[in-house]
Design a protein around this motif. Structure first.
Motif: not given
Length: 630
Positions: A14-29, A47-55
């Motif tokens: 579930x955490x892995x799926x949540x990370x992907x959702x946050x990551x793609x939401x940030x890239x889309x923004x 890229x680095x901003x989206x990874x940090x936001x998702x983390x």
């Protein structure tokens, strides 16, 4: 609270799926703010901003335990859980941004606009993902199960629990076709597409409309009458219901329920609390030292369970069975309550060992539950029944008086009323001795002696019920005195509440009994036993009775000819007052009894009890014939 025991998927997945959702939401923004200009997008460090936001957002999920995809959660609970995660993420990101930009001069995270858009997209993405996961799991479960159409009868408070239990038992939630709730405000709404009906008045229509194959009834908050009505309605419509019942009554905060087929005991017994809420009695057990004899028995164990929640300072549990004491001690320790518990593997007939216990712990209340109940067995070993029921009561009464015990409570039963076996006669004599002990003159602190007489308790001394069940299962004829003869059964929990309440209000010398509030005709009891019996009746059931006889009360709790009933201020609890005083010295009679026991003469023993208890008529035909000849 961690809900891992009810997870639909492993937490890491579930955490892995949540990370992907946050990551793609940030890239889309980032794409939205750059107006899809790729050169601006690259220079923004997306890229680095989206990874940090998702983390950071995924870390928030972990902290709030939202990676546990609980089977019992509905859509509203899921959205609230996601919102809590996003709020915590916002706080952490704000702190990180202040540190990052104003102390180190770095701009690792997205702008505030990008973060706001990411949060909104994450809310939508997480909600969609969680619901899709649930539907997918339900679909996969469906492929391995035959379709069942389920109706749940439950209060609003227990509906979520009912769904969770069914889910854990392997029933996909889409099997639930309808609900019935006693709360009229529920009518007309739906839960995950399943309509909620107001009551059972049109149950047959609900069953036909939704093609119901299974009905589950939640016990939580039901009275005995409500439960009987629900079970009757289901049986009348051709569906045998199952019960959602607590898995472990010892942990009141556990909230765990399990499924089981409805039995005749479910139809008869239900929690019916007898409590005294008077402020003067509210803290009666607080800081007291309490002793329970034969605490490993079913009645003693439940008495200990209820007593420990009354916050006594010290409980002494006594039993000669080391296995029973070890199990009870383990259960008590698991509760982690303040009361100190002492376990004693002692045969209570050993007066020397019991005296040592009294001297060491100085109990203030003594509950004597160590009386035999099985009439057919103890009629054969009548001397043992007398030693346990009479001589042990005498011994413990004397020790209580010696050590200034505040109250000695004898737990007797309906068998002492107009006894027909030695076991009942010995209980009656034990009651008489307790009354005699209380009435002795005293020149100092005095122990109050009282008797609490309970009825036929399910799982303890329900001999008539077990006899009927055995006759039904064997296809034998069931003999009933009269078609209007009724009977009352009590649960262990109900009985122990009655015992604790009566022991609070007792002043000494009284006999307390519980009123019969929900009797059932024995003819109806036989029919219900047949309907709820899981197997097949081998032959046509026959019930024999005589309409020309007068209806007889089965197992009365008092003798109308010898005892006067007085109501107390506690509902369903009565005090019994003897109409005639005892004309002999009880102490001398017990000394005579001890001499008779040395000779092991059964006939003399029966004659002795007949001489002190005129109402005693033995069911043993040989004994009665011998008495008449002599």
């Amino acid at each position: 609270m961690t809900k891992s025991s009810h997870n639909l998927l492993p937490g890491w997945m579930v955490l892995a799926l949540d990370f992907l959702v946050f990551f793609h939401a940030s890239i889309l923004s980032y794409f939205i703010l750059s107006s899809l200009n790729f050169s601006i997008l690259v220079s923004s460090g997306f890229l680095q901003g989206s990874v940090l936001f998702a983390a950071i957002a995924t870390f928030s999920c972990y902290v709030l335990k939202n990676h546990h995809l609980a089977a019992e959660d509905n859509l509203v609970q899921e959205v609230l859980s996601i919102l809590r995660t996003l709020i915590l993420s916002t706080v952490i990101i704000a702190i990180f941004t202040l540190t990052d930009r104003y102390i180190f001069g770095l701009y690792l995270l997205p702008s505030s606009k990008a973060i706001s858009i990411s949060m909104g997209l994450s809310l939508f993405g997480l909600t969609f993902t969680r619901m899709a996961l649930r539907q997918g799991i339900d679909y996969l479960s469906q492929t391995h199960q035959v379709q069942k159409n389920i109706l749940i009868i439950a209060s609003h408070a227990s509906q979520a629990m009912s769904r969770r239990v069914l889910k854990n038992a392997g029933f996909p939630l889409h099997f639930i076709q309808a609900y019935v709730s006693e709360n009229f405000t529920e009518s007309g709404r739906k839960i995950l597409g399943a309509p909620v009906y107001e009551n059972l008045s049109e149950l047959h229509k609900v069953i036909a409309r939704h093609k119901i194959t299974e009905i589950f009834i939640s016990e939580e908050g039901l009275s005995i009458e409500e439960k009987r009505n629900y079970i009757n309605a289901c049986l009348q419509n051709g569906v045998q219901p199952s019960m959602l019942t607590p898995s472990d009554e010892w942990d009141i905060n556990d909230g765990e329920y399990v499924l089981k087929k409805t039995s005749i005991e479910d139809y008869l017994g239900q929690e019916a609390v007898v409590e005294n809420t008077s402020s003067s009695k509210k803290h009666f057990f607080s800081n007291k030292t309490v002793m329970i004899t034969t605490a490993g028995s079913k009645l003693g164990t439940e008495l200990c369970r209820q007593l420990i929640y009354q916050n006594p300072a010290h409980i002494i549990i006594v039993d000669r069975s080391e296995a029973a004491i070890a199990d009870l001690s383990f259960r008590v320790k698991q509760l982690k309550l303040k009361s100190h518990v002492t376990t004693a593997v002692v045969d209570i007939r050993n007066k020397g060992r019991m005296r040592a216990l009294f001297e060491a712990h100085k109990p203030e209340l003594v509950y004597h539950t160590a009386l035999y109940h099985e009439p057919s067995m103890m009629e054969v070993y009548s001397e043992e029944a007398v030693r346990a029921n009479v001589l042990t009561t005498k011994s413990l009464s004397e020790l209580s008086l010696e050590h200034d015990v505040e109250k000695f409570i004898l737990i007797s039963s309906h068998q002492a009323v107009n006894p027909t076996e030695i076991i009942g006669a010995s209980k009656k004599l034990a009651e008489m001795y307790v009354k005699y002990k209380n009435d002795l003159p005293s020149f100092g602190p005095k122990t109050q002696f009282l008797t609490i007489r309970h009825g036929e308790v399910l799982g303890v001394n329900d001999h008539s019920l077990q006899k009927i069940k055995a006759e039904v299962r064997g296809g034998q004829a069931v003999n009933i005195h009269h078609p209007d003869t009724s009977h009352q059964y009590f649960t262990i929990s109900q009985t122990c509440k009655f015992i604790l309440t009566a022991s609070q209000i007792g002043k000494g010398g009284e006999v307390y009994a519980m009123e019969k509030t929900s009797p059932i005709k024995l003819v109806e009891l036989v029919k219900k036993t047949v309907q709820l019996y899981e197997g097949r009746i081998s032959s046509e059931l026959k019930v024999h009775y005589n309409k020309h006889l007068q209806p007889m009360e089965a197992n009365p709790l008092f003798d109308a000819k010898a005892e006067k009933v007085k109501r107390t201020h506690v509902p369903n609890l009565t005090r019994l007052q003897p109409l005639l005083e005892t004309t002999f010295d009880v102490s001398e009679k017990i000394e005579e009894l001890e001499e008779i026991l040395k000779n092991q003469d059964t006939l003399t023993l029966h004659r002795f009890f007949k001489s002190i208890i005129p109402a005693f008529i033995s069911d043993n035909n040989f004994v009665e014939l011998s008495n008449r000849l002599n």
